[in-house]
Design an enzyme around this catalytic site. Structure first.
Site, short mmCIF file in Angstrom:
data_model
loop_
_atom_site.label_atom_id
_atom_site.label_comp_id
_atom_site.label_asym_id
_atom_site.label_seq_id
_atom_site.Cartn_x
_atom_site.Cartn_y
_atom_site.Cartn_z
N PRO A 118 0.83 -1.22 0.00
CA PRO A 118 0.00 0.00 0.00
C PRO A 118 0.86 1.26 0.00
O PRO A 118 1.80 1.38 0.77
CB PRO A 118 -0.82 -0.11 1.29
CG PRO A 118 -0.21 -1.21 2.08
CD PRO A 118 0.63 -2.04 1.18
N GLU A 119 0.52 2.15 -0.88
CA GLU A 119 1.21 3.44 -0.98
C GLU A 119 0.25 4.56 -0.60
O GLU A 119 -0.90 4.28 -0.26
CB GLU A 119 1.72 3.64 -2.42
CG GLU A 119 2.74 2.62 -2.87
CD GLU A 119 4.11 2.82 -2.21
OE1 GLU A 119 4.32 3.88 -1.59
OE2 GLU A 119 4.95 1.92 -2.31
#
Ligand SMILES: [Zn+2]
Length: 278
Positions: free
Chosen positions: A2-3
């Site tokens: 996840p960014e």
């Protein structure tokens, strides 16, 4: 992994359902995440309304009057929202935040198979959460108006490392993961190997614009997955913008037709067009 866009989409998915509701209990089934989940959260927070769900970098900040819960998704974490009593927890469902709703309960459930995520507590007495050790060194937010060409150039002036490294470090601007670094440097027409201090006002301006555009597109792409955050099933709900260079080594550049190159910088893959990026 996840960014920033995934975290922002998570925030947008959860906030309208949870802000203003009172926390009823924090159920911790596995304390050993990246750092131990503190004990006694229910005692600290039961009956407290969630004032706001904010984001700083890749951290979600759950703001309550007595303090802030700081959560991070690590390598594989995700939050899912259950609008009623959730199903029995699975093996990787480590934490439930249970809220009281007029029609029963709403539960935000943290799932994290690899357990590199985190859930930490920052009491109000310790001051603003922005001063927490994990947050204090973060660079400016990419959509903050203070992030402009002049700011970027000033912050790059004494940085001799390649611009890609500086973007990934996160102390100048947050939110640029490995994929987004390649993509935004391509859009800005900047060779990822360029020593950061060589970027003048024009390239800095192009980089600011490109970075915002790439992240905004990724967040928008995630917007269509918002409902995946609600309910029991579904994958982790990650998404990505359509990459123009990342993962496309040997394919023709969509602008000039030259072959996209892959190099390794700091043990991470970088993709770029040798003709468009200087
Ligand atoms: Zn090209």
């Amino acid at each position: 992994m996840p960014e920033l866009p995934e975290v922002e989409v998570t925030r947008r998915a959860l906030a309208p359902y949870l802000e203003g509701l009172s926390l009823r209990a924090v159920h911790v089934r596995q304390r050993r995440l990246r750092w131990p989940v503190p004990a006694g959260l229910t005692g600290l927070l039961a009956g407290q309304p969630l004032l706001q769900l904010q984001r700083r970098g890749k951290y979600l900040l759950w703001q309550f009057a007595p303090g802030t819960l700081i959560s991070h998704l690590g390598m594989s974490g995700s939050w899912r929202l259950h609008l009623h009593q959730p199903p029995p927890p699975g093996k990787h469902d480590h934490v439930d935040l249970e809220f009281a709703a007029h029609d029963g309960v709403r539960v935000a459930r943290l799932t994290d198979p690899r357990r590199f995520g985190a859930l930490l507590w920052h009491p109000r007495q310790r001051g603003a959460v922005e001063r927490h050790a994990l947050l204090a060194a973060l660079g400016v937010e990419p959509f903050d108006p203070r992030f402009d060409a002049a700011y970027l150039q000033a912050r790059l002036r004494d940085r001799r490392a390649p611009i890609k490294h500086v973007l990934l470090a996160g102390d100048v601007v947050v939110g640029v993961g490995n994929i987004y670094a390649s993509e935004c440097l391509f859009r800005a027409g900047i060779d990822p190997r360029t020593p950061a201090h060589r970027l003048g006002p024009q390239r800095c301006a192009r980089l600011v614009a490109a970075l915002r555009a790439v992240l905004a597109e990724a967040i928008e792409a995630g917007g269509s997955t918002l409902r995946d955050f609600i309910g029991a099933d579904g994958g982790a709900g990650y998404f990505m913008l359509k990459a123009q260079v990342y993962g496309r080594a040997g394919w023709p550049c969509c602008v000039c037709g030259a072959r996209i190159r892959r190099i390794v910088q700091g043990q991470r893959a970088t993709y770029f067009c040798p003709r468009c990026q200087r």
